[in-house]
Design an enzyme around this catalytic site. Structure first.
Site, PDB file in Angstrom:
ATOM      1  CG  LEU A 415     -14.266  12.359   0.606  1.00  0.00           C
ATOM      2  CD1 LEU A 415     -14.974  11.455  -0.387  1.00  0.00           C
ATOM      3  CD2 LEU A 415     -15.241  12.800   1.689  1.00  0.00           C
ATOM      4  CD  GLN A 417      -3.997  13.695   2.144  1.00  0.00           C
ATOM      5  OE1 GLN A 417      -3.776  13.809   3.342  1.00  0.00           O
ATOM      6  NE2 GLN A 417      -3.502  14.516   1.236  1.00  0.00           N
ATOM      7  N   GLY A 418      -4.082   8.102   0.966  1.00  0.00           N
ATOM      8  CA  GLY A 418      -3.462   6.799   1.152  1.00  0.00           C
ATOM      9  C   GLY A 418      -2.390   6.559   0.125  1.00  0.00           C
ATOM     10  N   GLY A 419      -1.979   5.305   0.026  1.00  0.00           N
ATOM     11  CA  GLY A 419      -0.909   4.942  -0.881  1.00  0.00           C
ATOM     12  C   GLY A 419      -1.268   5.158  -2.331  1.00  0.00           C
ATOM     13  CD  GLN A 420      -3.052   2.244  -4.868  1.00  0.00           C
ATOM     14  OE1 GLN A 420      -2.924   2.605  -6.022  1.00  0.00           O
ATOM     15  NE2 GLN A 420      -2.329   1.284  -4.322  1.00  0.00           N
ATOM     16  CB  THR A 422      -5.525  13.021  -2.313  1.00  0.00           C
ATOM     17  OG1 THR A 422      -4.182  13.128  -1.851  1.00  0.00           O
ATOM     18  CG2 THR A 422      -6.445  13.782  -1.367  1.00  0.00           C
ATOM     19  CB  VAL A 423     -10.359   9.830  -1.898  1.00  0.00           C
ATOM     20  CG1 VAL A 423     -11.805   9.722  -2.370  1.00  0.00           C
ATOM     21  CG2 VAL A 423      -9.586   8.576  -2.302  1.00  0.00           C
ATOM     22  CE  LYS A 437      -7.868   5.528  -6.602  1.00  0.00           C
ATOM     23  NZ  LYS A 437      -7.726   4.139  -6.107  1.00  0.00           N
ATOM     24  CG  ASP A 534      -4.104  -3.108  -0.680  1.00  0.00           C
ATOM     25  OD1 ASP A 534      -3.704  -3.647   0.378  1.00  0.00           O
ATOM     26  OD2 ASP A 534      -4.057  -1.883  -0.876  1.00  0.00           O
TER      27      ASP A 534
END
Length: 735
Positions: A415, A417-420, A422-423, A437, A534
């Protein structure tokens, strides 16, 4: 009571007696004649009354001159139990003398409860011979056969239409009168030497072989041919007659195929008359001369009879080869060695497999425990127990369950991808859809953030916060499982793949109010104050009703009740990061206020928080927005799809609130409670104006004209304070 018992016993007695009577009335008497000449008459056929099956005269046999006849004048050649009767029927003929004078003989017969079998042929013999069969009944039926020749046919024994022809017979079952006629379609005197006559007759299959010239001349001396007739018992099926059939012991009732009624047949391994109560007797396959029931043991000495069959018994030290049914010597030594070796090998294999399975289980268990500790399971348990009572039940998911839910973490399920991390989109066994996540592999800092996110979300139970369903710590990297929000992020709607979703000002104001209310709840009403740290449009999800859901609490912090700020390593997203926090490293609730102000500016302008395509002085949206507001150029950055004449004052008020939230000094910024109250006041004021425009008389009557006409500070401040108090009360309740 005794009278009733007596009547009951009498009823049972009569029932049994009637049953025996029904069974008994279908059996022949003891003194019945069963021979006519050399032919044995077997039940259900019989010679005199009481000796044949009652109610059907077709089973009555007349013995004339030591020859049995059925239906008075049809001679019987053979009886069998399979529902067929072999009889002898006359032929028809047409003969010519040398002058061409014709002599004819026709044949006719009547069948009552018997029928002509399909295993017969209508045959014509002679040159230019015509054979005709006519049947009469409910339906009339005719069939014919034509044999042509003008010279003696070849002596090949074939009945192929030259001198001889034959056709199948399929007369209707209701036919009762049959007539065969012979004729010649064209007579020639030249025929007289080799075919003076033509013949027509019915004959059983394979009972007549054509002998060319010999039959053409000598068939005049053969008067009758064997014909098969079908018979059956009654006119009901086996199912209909049930236990009242006349089939005896060790026999089976079978529905008659060509006609109504049924026939009986002895079971496998038995022989005799199945229509008698004890007619089917066990056949000794070891001694019988019958080829039908004879054993197939290669050595007759090994044959052993049993009821309904036989078996071949080898002597000690031999075994039976079922292919040849012969006895062969057992190879004890090699067989035993091979058997013991095979069993021993299988036991060893099974033992090794069990040991490997056990070792794998222990290894997997140890690895899961290692991952659990590596992923901070112990730390999470310790922190959860020290953080006070949890508001959310956190479910522990298994590694296999997560693999199945994400289809092996397929790329098609990603769905975002980010700093925390992959979802993924996941589907649980109950078909519910979730968001999973997964932290980045090899990033140890992610473990702390995941633990922190579980810790924070366990303290939150709010309708505008994405709900944490559980986690999985058995994997190499930890997994968090959330409720699935279907309509993307606010960033997608403002700047990304869903930019054409056309968020109206009402939608944007609603989203701003929900996010502000959520932050106010986190800061002031949660069991332990929480700073998100954030807040940005990418961390605000929208459902199908455009309801905001705040997500991604990996960077969030719990603030002890006795402290207002924490000194932490600076973390956040450029464009949203509080400059005071960035410079001092001191985190407090005003940092979230700043980030929210940037989000509010994005909602108003549709511009990104940080854009390097804008001039250097305006690449930060806060600077760009402040300059436009100061120079009264707000309409340049707020598009026409958002701002119009009806909501101009609301836009300006919202812009003023955004500017207050993004002041450089944190102490000059309002608290989120106040921000939420002010935004809620905008919505209430907007609703009030819509209602008053539609119902001006009711509005004046209910509120009072002097309040509506008042323009002073007192009137407006009273209304604002009342609205603010209502909004704050709503924030504090959370749900």
């Amino acid at each position: 009571m005794k009278v009733q018992e007596g009547l009951f016993l009498v009823a049972i007695f009569f029932s049994l007696a009637c049953t025996q009577l029904v069974k008994g009335q279908h059996q022949p008497g003891e003194n019945c004649q069963n021979k006519c000449g050399n032919i044995t008459i077997e039940y259900p056929f019989g010679i005199s009354s009481g000796c044949y099956y009652p109610g059907n005269e077709s089973f009555s046999i007349t013995c004339k001159e030591d020859r049995p006849h059925v239906l008075s004048d049809i001679e019987v050649a053979n009886f069998n139990h399979s529902g067929q009767l072999q009889v002898l029927l006359n032929r028809s003929s047409t003969c010519y003398d040398e002058q061409g004078k014709k002599t004819e003989e026709d044949s006719s017969f009547t069948l009552e409860n018997l029928s002509l079998s399909a295993n017969n042929k209508l045959t014509a013999v002679g040159c230019n011979a015509l054979s005709l069969l006519d049947t009469f009944g409910m339906q009339n039926y005719s069939t014919a056969c034509l044999s042509l020749c003008d010279s003696p046919p070849e002596a090949d024994g074939e009945c192929n239409g030259r001198g001889c022809c034959r056709v199948d017979v399929s007369a209707p079952l209701d036919s009762y009168t049959f007539e065969t006629t012979s004729g010649r379609i064209k007579h020639m005197t030249s025929f007289h030497d080799f075919s003076p006559c033509t013949y027509a007759f019915l004959v059983e299959d394979d009972k007549f072989n054509f002998s060319s010239t010999e039959d053409l001349l000598n068939l005049r001396n053969v008067m009758r041919f064997p014909v098969l007739l079908d018979w059956s018992v009654g006119n009901q099926t086996c199912e209909q007659v049930g236990s009242t059939s006349i089939c005896g012991g060790n026999s089976t009732c079978l529905d008659s195929t060509p006609r109504n009624g049924y026939i009986c047949r002895c079971n496998e391994g038995f022989d005799g008359n199945p229509y008698l109560s004890a007619g089917c007797q066990d056949v000794n396959e070891c001694t019988t001369s019958s080829t039908i029931h004879r054993h197939n043991c290669s050595d007759p000495k090994t044959c052993r009879n049993k009821v309904g069959g036989f078996y071949c018994k080898c002597q000690s030290g031999y075994r039976l080869d079922t292919t040849t049914m012969s006895c062969k010597r057992k190879e004890f030594a090699w067989t035993t060695i091979l058997l013991v070796t095979t069993i021993g090998f299988l036991v060893i294999l099974l033992g090794v497999a069990c040991i490997q399975q056990r070792m794998k289980h222990l290894k997997d268990t140890k690895l899961r425990e290692q991952f659990f500790e590596q992923n901070g399971g112990g730390m999470l348990t310790q922190r959860l127990s020290g953080a006070g009572p949890s508001n959310v039940d956190v479910k522990i998911f298994t590694e296999d369950g997560m693999k199945k839910a994400t289809n092996g973490y397929a790329e098609s399920r990603i769905l975002g991808q980010g700093g925390q991390g992959t979802v993924y989109k996941g589907i649980l066994p109950d078909n519910s859809i979730v968001a999973i996540k997964k932290a980045r592999l090899g990033d140890s800092s992610q473990v702390e953030q995941f633990i922190n996110e579980v810790l924070v979300l366990s303290q939150i139970n709010h309708r505008n916060v994405v709900k944490l369903l559980g986690c999985c710590l058995e994997t190499e990297v930890p997994l968090l499982v959330y409720e699935f929000i279907t309509n993307g992020t606010l960033f997608d709607h403002l700047h990304g793949s869903m930019i054409d979703s056309s968020l109206t000002w009402e939608h944007r104001l609603k989203i701003a109010i929900e996010v502000a209310g959520t932050l106010a709840y986190l800061h002031s009403s949660a069991s332990i104050p929480i700073i998100h740290r954030d807040i940005k449009t990418a961390n605000i999800l929208l459902d199908v009703n455009l309801t905001a859901k705040v997500a991604d609490f990996g960077a969030s912090r719990l603030i002890p009740m006795d402290k207002e700020e924490l000194e932490t390593m600076v973390q956040g997203t450029l464009g949203y990061l509080d400059p005071e926090y960035y410079n001092t490293g001191l985190l407090n609730e005003k940092s979230d206020v700043y980030s929210f102000g940037v989000v509010l500016m994005e909602l108003l302008s549709g511009q990104k928080a940080l854009c390097f395509k804008r001039p250097q002085s305006s690449k930060h949206l806060v600077s760009y927005f402040a300059t436009a507001t100061k120079e009264n150029r707000l309409d340049e950055i707020i598009g026409g799809e958002v701002m119009n004449e009806d909501n101009l004052k609301e836009i300006q008020e919202a812009a003023r609130i955004a500017a207050e939230c993004t002041r450089l000094m944190g102490e000059e910024r309002p608290r989120m409670k106040e921000v939420a109250a002010k935004l809620e006041a905008l919505r209430v004021e907007k609703t009030k104006h819509k209602w008053s425009d539609q119902y001006p008389e009711e509005n004046e009557h209910l509120i009072g004209g002097h309040i509506l006409s008042a323009q002073g500070e007192t009137s407006s401040s009273i209304g604002y304070d009342s609205i603010k108090n209502v909004a704050i009360l709503d924030i504090e309740t959370g749900r």
